[in-house]
Write an enzyme that holds these catalytic residues in place. Structure first.
Site, PDB file in Angstrom:
ATOM      1  N   SER A 170       0.752  -1.237   0.030  1.00 44.56           N
ATOM      2  CA  SER A 170      -0.077   0.089   0.052  1.00 44.56           C
ATOM      3  C   SER A 170       0.844   1.146  -0.200  1.00 44.56           C
ATOM      4  CB  SER A 170      -0.908   0.111   1.168  1.00 44.56           C
ATOM      5  OG  SER A 170      -1.559   1.191   1.315  1.00 44.56           O
TER       6      SER A 170
ATOM      7  N   GLU B  74       5.998   2.102  14.309  1.00 45.29           N
ATOM      8  CA  GLU B  74       7.265   0.989  14.371  1.00 45.29           C
ATOM      9  C   GLU B  74       6.725  -0.057  12.986  1.00 45.29           C
ATOM     10  OE1 GLU B  74      10.317  -1.828  15.089  1.00 45.29           O
ATOM     11  OE2 GLU B  74       9.784   0.074  16.181  1.00 45.29           O
TER      12      GLU B  74
ATOM     13  N   GLU C  34       0.531   4.183  22.061  1.00 42.49           N
ATOM     14  CA  GLU C  34       0.008   4.029  20.552  1.00 42.49           C
ATOM     15  C   GLU C  34      -0.367   2.467  20.437  1.00 42.49           C
ATOM     16  OE1 GLU C  34       1.800   4.080  16.153  1.00 42.49           O
ATOM     17  OE2 GLU C  34       3.126   3.221  18.049  1.00 42.49           O
TER      18      GLU C  34
ATOM     19  N   ARG D  12      -3.952   0.235  19.747  1.00 39.44           N
ATOM     20  CA  ARG D  12      -4.159  -0.576  18.803  1.00 39.44           C
ATOM     21  C   ARG D  12      -4.891  -1.745  19.001  1.00 39.44           C
ATOM     22  NH1 ARG D  12      -1.962  -0.278  13.916  1.00 39.44           N
ATOM     23  NH2 ARG D  12      -1.678  -2.728  13.995  1.00 39.44           N
TER      24      ARG D  12
END
Length: 267
Positions: free
Chosen positions: A37, A62, A95, A99
């Site tokens: 992508s 990351e 972060e 997720r």
């Protein structure tokens, strides 16, 4: 000040990993799909970095950084922050927590590293991470499981509640055996709790078994008493002497020799 707010292209090789990054495993297939992508559409969301000696240190992103490397990019879009190492560590953890797919032991290890790095108590770490102290403590308890147990739990997709149920078993060999049953029988959380409950109940049975044995000994002693009474009723002056120590119950039966031999002296 302007550099902190705008997106800049940074040489990908000058970006160093975040030492506080909690995630240790990455899905290779997902990384490949993300790299395709990025190769086609570019990096939509820049990664976050901070300046350090010799380059930059990753704060958040990351997976995106790894996918960019797979895509063969030489530079990557970044947002630069002048935050402290402590803030960088919190952002990296936050972060990944947001997720939702951070593995349970990665999260626990990440929290442990932050506590060591900050040199703070669990209560202080919980406050900084926006968690309750009990939640934080429960997650850290998962690290009491052996490395092999953690690997099996992760590989088989078991949940944190499976792991917490196993922690109720203190003996490691027994715990490993139960984990094998959980995996082989594909037990859900409720079935796992039931299995552990049953095991813990069985481990408490020796006490009742010991009581049963003692009761049996008393039956034998009553039999001796009955025999003595029967001899007395027959005119034999039999006696029984009992004593008890920490280790033994002693029972001595005395029968007059003259009555035992019918009045005759033994040859």
């Amino acid at each position: 000040m302007g550099e902190k707010r705008k997106v800049v292209q940074i040489n990908i090789d000058s970006i160093h990993p975040n030492p506080a990054q909690p995630r240790r495993t990455f899905n290779e297939q997902e990384l490949l799909e993300l790299s395709r992508s990025i190769r086609t559409n570019g990096l939509i969301q820049p990664i976050s970095v901070r300046r350090v000696k010799g380059g930059y240190e990753l704060i958040a992103g990351e997976r995106r950084l790894r996918a960019c490397k797979i895509a063969g990019l030489s530079t990557v879009a970044c947002m630069i922050s002048d935050c402290s190492p402590e803030t960088s560590a919190v952002l990296a953890m936050t972060e990944n927590l947001q997720r939702q797919d951070l593995q349970i032991f990665e999260e626990a290890e990440g929290i442990r590293r932050l506590i060591e790095q900050w040199d703070v108590t669990q209560e202080e770490a919980a406050l900084r991470l926006g968690k309750s102290q009990s939640t934080l403590a429960n997650k850290l308890r998962l690290l009491k499981l052996s490395e092999e147990e953690r690997e099996k739990i992760t590989a088989c997709g078991l949940t944190e509640r499976h792991a917490r149920a196993l922690l109720r078993i203190k003996e490691e060999k027994t715990r490993e055996k139960v984990l094998g049953q959980i995996i082989a029988k594909h037990l859900n959380v409720q079935q796992t709790d039931d299995l552990v409950d049953k095991l813990l109940e069985e481990n408490q049975k020796p006490k009742s078994k010991r009581t049963f044995v003692i009761k049996d000994v008393r039956v034998f002693l009553n039999t001796i008493n009955h025999a003595i009474e029967t001899m007395k009723q027959s005119g034999i002056n039999a006696q029984t002497l009992k004593s008890e120590t920490d280790d033994y119950i002693e029972c001595l039966v005395r029968i007059p020799k003259a009555q035992a031999t019918g009045g005759k002296k033994p040859a």
